[in-house]
Design a protein around this motif. Structure first.
Motif, PDB file in Angstrom:
ATOM      1  N   PHE A 180       0.672  -1.342  -0.017  1.00  0.00           N
ATOM      2  CA  PHE A 180      -0.054   0.066   0.118  1.00  0.00           C
ATOM      3  C   PHE A 180       0.848   1.207  -0.117  1.00  0.00           C
ATOM      4  N   GLY A 181       1.032   1.848  -1.240  1.00  0.00           N
ATOM      5  CA  GLY A 181       2.095   2.895  -1.258  1.00  0.00           C
ATOM      6  C   GLY A 181       0.945   4.314  -1.141  1.00  0.00           C
ATOM      7  N   GLY A 182       1.569   5.324  -0.488  1.00  0.00           N
ATOM      8  CA  GLY A 182       1.169   6.539  -0.508  1.00  0.00           C
ATOM      9  C   GLY A 182       1.913   7.736   0.315  1.00  0.00           C
ATOM     10  N   THR A 183       1.597   8.872   0.336  1.00  0.00           N
ATOM     11  CA  THR A 183       2.281  10.050   0.837  1.00  0.00           C
ATOM     12  C   THR A 183       2.272   9.841   2.310  1.00  0.00           C
ATOM     13  N   PHE A 184       1.126   9.327   3.096  1.00  0.00           N
ATOM     14  CA  PHE A 184       0.720   9.359   4.264  1.00  0.00           C
ATOM     15  C   PHE A 184       1.306  10.422   5.097  1.00  0.00           C
TER      16      PHE A 184
ATOM     17  N   GLY B 228      -9.077   6.691   7.171  1.00  0.00           N
ATOM     18  CA  GLY B 228      -9.226   6.262   5.708  1.00  0.00           C
ATOM     19  C   GLY B 228      -8.386   5.504   5.073  1.00  0.00           C
ATOM     20  N   HIS B 229      -7.123   5.443   5.361  1.00  0.00           N
ATOM     21  CA  HIS B 229      -6.093   4.450   4.876  1.00  0.00           C
ATOM     22  C   HIS B 229      -6.346   2.819   5.670  1.00  0.00           C
ATOM     23  N   LEU B 230      -6.333   3.019   7.057  1.00  0.00           N
ATOM     24  CA  LEU B 230      -5.932   2.094   7.687  1.00  0.00           C
ATOM     25  C   LEU B 230      -7.416   1.018   7.837  1.00  0.00           C
TER      26      LEU B 230
ATOM     27  N   HIS C  33       5.385  13.178  -8.765  1.00  0.00           N
ATOM     28  CA  HIS C  33       4.015  13.707  -9.064  1.00  0.00           C
ATOM     29  C   HIS C  33       3.327  14.575  -8.628  1.00  0.00           C
ATOM     30  N   ARG C  34       3.812  14.948  -7.510  1.00  0.00           N
ATOM     31  CA  ARG C  34       3.137  15.943  -6.632  1.00  0.00           C
ATOM     32  C   ARG C  34       4.122  16.686  -5.907  1.00  0.00           C
ATOM     33  N   PRO C  35       3.771  17.852  -5.133  1.00  0.00           N
ATOM     34  CA  PRO C  35       4.454  19.070  -4.538  1.00  0.00           C
ATOM     35  C   PRO C  35       4.900  18.107  -3.139  1.00  0.00           C
TER      36      PRO C  35
ATOM     37  N   GLY D  19      -6.548   3.584  -4.028  1.00  0.00           N
ATOM     38  CA  GLY D  19      -7.931   4.129  -3.985  1.00  0.00           C
ATOM     39  C   GLY D  19      -8.287   4.476  -5.355  1.00  0.00           C
ATOM     40  N   ARG D  20      -9.610   4.562  -5.532  1.00  0.00           N
ATOM     41  CA  ARG D  20     -10.287   4.791  -6.832  1.00  0.00           C
ATOM     42  C   ARG D  20      -9.587   5.929  -7.339  1.00  0.00           C
ATOM     43  N   ASP D  21      -9.429   6.774  -6.595  1.00  0.00           N
ATOM     44  CA  ASP D  21      -8.790   8.185  -7.156  1.00  0.00           C
ATOM     45  C   ASP D  21      -7.454   8.058  -7.907  1.00  0.00           C
ATOM     46  N   ALA D  22      -6.615   7.205  -7.048  1.00  0.00           N
ATOM     47  CA  ALA D  22      -5.323   6.870  -7.375  1.00  0.00           C
ATOM     48  C   ALA D  22      -5.508   5.961  -8.723  1.00  0.00           C
ATOM     49  N   PHE D  23      -6.447   5.129  -9.010  1.00  0.00           N
ATOM     50  CA  PHE D  23      -6.494   4.140 -10.025  1.00  0.00           C
ATOM     51  C   PHE D  23      -6.730   4.874 -11.211  1.00  0.00           C
TER      52      PHE D  23
ATOM     53  N   VAL E  90      -8.098  -2.217  -6.251  1.00  0.00           N
ATOM     54  CA  VAL E  90      -8.881  -0.703  -6.229  1.00  0.00           C
ATOM     55  C   VAL E  90      -9.838  -0.853  -5.220  1.00  0.00           C
ATOM     56  N   MET E  91      -9.221  -0.149  -4.243  1.00  0.00           N
ATOM     57  CA  MET E  91     -10.327   0.176  -2.892  1.00  0.00           C
ATOM     58  C   MET E  91     -11.405   1.142  -3.318  1.00  0.00           C
ATOM     59  N   GLU E  92     -12.911   0.839  -3.137  1.00  0.00           N
ATOM     60  CA  GLU E  92     -13.943   1.861  -3.450  1.00  0.00           C
ATOM     61  C   GLU E  92     -13.680   2.892  -2.769  1.00  0.00           C
ATOM     62  N   ARG E  93     -13.706   4.259  -3.159  1.00  0.00           N
ATOM     63  CA  ARG E  93     -13.424   5.255  -2.340  1.00  0.00           C
ATOM     64  C   ARG E  93     -14.814   5.950  -2.636  1.00  0.00           C
ATOM     65  N   PRO E  94     -15.283   6.566  -1.199  1.00  0.00           N
ATOM     66  CA  PRO E  94     -16.833   7.247  -1.344  1.00  0.00           C
ATOM     67  C   PRO E  94     -16.486   8.556  -2.216  1.00  0.00           C
ATOM     68  N   GLY E  95     -17.856   8.893  -2.707  1.00  0.00           N
ATOM     69  CA  GLY E  95     -17.976  10.160  -3.498  1.00  0.00           C
ATOM     70  C   GLY E  95     -17.180  10.137  -4.865  1.00  0.00           C
TER      71      GLY E  95
ATOM     72  N   GLN F 135     -16.626   2.798   3.699  1.00  0.00           N
ATOM     73  CA  GLN F 135     -15.984   3.977   3.279  1.00  0.00           C
ATOM     74  C   GLN F 135     -16.228   5.066   4.137  1.00  0.00           C
ATOM     75  N   LEU F 136     -14.867   5.935   4.278  1.00  0.00           N
ATOM     76  CA  LEU F 136     -14.714   6.992   5.368  1.00  0.00           C
ATOM     77  C   LEU F 136     -14.179   8.083   4.493  1.00  0.00           C
ATOM     78  N   ARG F 137     -14.727   9.138   4.555  1.00  0.00           N
ATOM     79  CA  ARG F 137     -14.440  10.216   3.641  1.00  0.00           C
ATOM     80  C   ARG F 137     -13.459  11.046   4.644  1.00  0.00           C
ATOM     81  N   ILE F 138     -12.356  10.641   4.531  1.00  0.00           N
ATOM     82  CA  ILE F 138     -10.998  11.199   5.360  1.00  0.00           C
ATOM     83  C   ILE F 138     -10.004  11.261   4.497  1.00  0.00           C
ATOM     84  N   SER F 139      -9.444  12.450   4.392  1.00  0.00           N
ATOM     85  CA  SER F 139      -8.302  12.845   3.451  1.00  0.00           C
ATOM     86  C   SER F 139      -7.161  13.419   4.456  1.00  0.00           C
ATOM     87  N   SER F 140      -5.944  13.102   3.755  1.00  0.00           N
ATOM     88  CA  SER F 140      -4.624  14.067   4.461  1.00  0.00           C
ATOM     89  C   SER F 140      -5.073  15.263   4.415  1.00  0.00           C
ATOM     90  N   THR F 141      -5.559  15.753   3.252  1.00  0.00           N
ATOM     91  CA  THR F 141      -5.470  17.458   3.022  1.00  0.00           C
ATOM     92  C   THR F 141      -6.744  17.808   3.924  1.00  0.00           C
TER      93      THR F 141
HETATM   94  P1  ATP Z   1      -4.169  13.969   0.154  1.00  0.00           P
HETATM   95  O1  ATP Z   1      -5.597  14.397   0.890  1.00  0.00           O
HETATM   96  O2  ATP Z   1      -2.859  14.547   0.763  1.00  0.00           O
HETATM   97  O3  ATP Z   1      -4.005  13.678  -1.386  1.00  0.00           O
HETATM   98  P2  ATP Z   1      -4.833  11.277   0.606  1.00  0.00           P
HETATM   99  O4  ATP Z   1      -5.705  11.153   2.013  1.00  0.00           O
HETATM  100  O5  ATP Z   1      -5.443  10.750  -0.588  1.00  0.00           O
HETATM  101  O6  ATP Z   1      -3.856  12.405   0.644  1.00  0.00           O
HETATM  102  P3  ATP Z   1      -2.691   9.335   0.080  1.00  0.00           P
HETATM  103  O7  ATP Z   1      -1.457   9.090   0.909  1.00  0.00           O
HETATM  104  O8  ATP Z   1      -2.166  10.410  -1.127  1.00  0.00           O
HETATM  105  O9  ATP Z   1      -3.697  10.093   1.015  1.00  0.00           O
HETATM  106  O10 ATP Z   1      -3.328   8.262  -0.500  1.00  0.00           O
HETATM  107  C1  ATP Z   1      -2.708   6.819  -0.478  1.00  0.00           C
HETATM  108  C2  ATP Z   1      -3.521   5.665  -1.143  1.00  0.00           C
HETATM  109  O11 ATP Z   1      -4.718   5.666   0.000  1.00  0.00           O
HETATM  110  C3  ATP Z   1      -3.982   6.257  -2.496  1.00  0.00           C
HETATM  111  O12 ATP Z   1      -4.325   5.137  -3.061  1.00  0.00           O
HETATM  112  C4  ATP Z   1      -5.445   6.714  -2.133  1.00  0.00           C
HETATM  113  O13 ATP Z   1      -6.478   6.608  -3.240  1.00  0.00           O
HETATM  114  C5  ATP Z   1      -5.842   5.941  -0.766  1.00  0.00           C
HETATM  115  N1  ATP Z   1      -6.790   6.565   0.038  1.00  0.00           N
HETATM  116  C6  ATP Z   1      -6.649   7.782   0.778  1.00  0.00           C
HETATM  117  N2  ATP Z   1      -7.871   7.910   1.307  1.00  0.00           N
HETATM  118  C7  ATP Z   1      -8.683   7.128   1.244  1.00  0.00           C
HETATM  119  C8  ATP Z   1      -9.966   6.878   2.006  1.00  0.00           C
HETATM  120  N3  ATP Z   1     -10.625   7.451   2.741  1.00  0.00           N
HETATM  121  N4  ATP Z   1     -10.591   5.887   1.376  1.00  0.00           N
HETATM  122  C9  ATP Z   1     -10.016   4.706   0.773  1.00  0.00           C
HETATM  123  N5  ATP Z   1      -8.820   4.970  -0.097  1.00  0.00           N
HETATM  124  C10 ATP Z   1      -8.277   6.083   0.353  1.00  0.00           C
END
Ligand code: ATP
Length: 213
Positions: free
Chosen positions: A5-9, A15-17, A42-44, A104-108, A128-133, A172-178
């Motif tokens: 599971f690669g990511g910036t974390f 939402g990752h775990l 790919h990103r800043p 995640g779907r957005d990455a895919f 590919v993990m289904e991501r909400p929204g 489905q957890l609508r959580i993002s690092s942003t």
């Molecule tokens: P940012 O908001 O900074 O873009 P992020 O929350 O998307 O970060 P990343 O570390 O960029 O987190 O994501 C790593 C991987 O985890 C990606 O494949 C992304 O699609 C997936 N991912 C992130 N958040 C979720 C979530 N809430 N549900 C399912 N997959 C997720």
């Protein structure tokens, strides 16, 4: 089978775990390796340093059997291309061991724009993990890339070392690092968005900046 599971974390959150644990269980993985990004291509650059992102991840997965952190990208001075990282994992695990890359779907949705996506599919399965929204729209080049590879059956992945694409429904957890970073800047609580161990680490490091190259 091993999952990667690669990511910036930046930082890791629930939402990752939780989705990662869903995949771990659904595919009966032996091991799930969280692989934090080293040098961004790919990103800043991330908000938090490699050292802190690594520490937060290690704290987050410490008490989950089968979960571990792979620091090869963090320890490398080279740009972090997934294809290069997977080649190094392949060299270590051998040609026949199946492994899958979780995303995640957005990455895919942007997978066809990655460096050497066909070679990536020669080395790993995609889960590919289904991501909400996020509605799934496959651009023509992505559709061409995955044609004939899609399966709904997790057992298909264990039968070949690489090359299949599985869509796995996850919690489905609508959580993002942003969003986490925004809350942190505003001095708001991160409770129940990140593991407690990460919540304890973060505020003390608000001024942490990425290490210079
Ligand atoms: P940012 O908001 O900074 O873009 P992020 O929350 O998307 O970060 P990343 O570390 O960029 O987190 O994501 C790593 C991987 O985890 C990606 O494949 C992304 O699609 C997936 N991912 C992130 N958040 C979720 C979530 N809430 N549900 C399912 N997959 C997720």
């Amino acid at each position: 089978m091993i999952g990667i599971f690669g990511g910036t974390f930046d930082p890791v959150h629930l939402g990752h775990l939780r989705p990662a644990l869903d995949v771990f269980e659904a595919l009966a993985l032996e091991e799930l390796r969280f692989l934090p990004l080293g040098q961004a291509v790919h990103r800043p650059p991330p908000r938090f340093s490699a050292g802190l992102r690594l520490r937060m991840l290690e704290a987050a997965v410490a008490d989950q059997p089968g979960f571990m952190v792979d620091r090869r990208e963090i320890d490398s001075t080279e740009p972090s291309w997934t294809v290069v990282t997977l080649a190094s994992l392949r060299a270590e695990l051998g040609e026949r061991t199946p492994f899958c890359l979780l995303l995640g779907r957005d990455a895919f949705a942007a997978f066809h724009t990655w460096r050497e996506p066909r070679r990536i599919l020669e080395m790993a399965h995609l889960v590919v993990m289904e991501r909400p929204g996020e509605a799934l729209f496959l651009e023509a080049p992505l559709e061409a890339l995955v044609e004939g590879r899609i399966t709904a059956e997790p057992a298909d992945l264990a039968r070949a070392p690489a090359g299949r694409v599985l869509f796995q429904p996850v919690t489905q957890l609508r959580i993002s690092s942003t969003d986490i970073r925004r809350r942190l800047e505003q001095g708001r609580s991160l409770r129940w968005l990140v593991p407690e161990a990460v919540e304890r680490l973060l505020p003390r490091f608000q001024d942490d900046r990425p290490l210079p190259d």
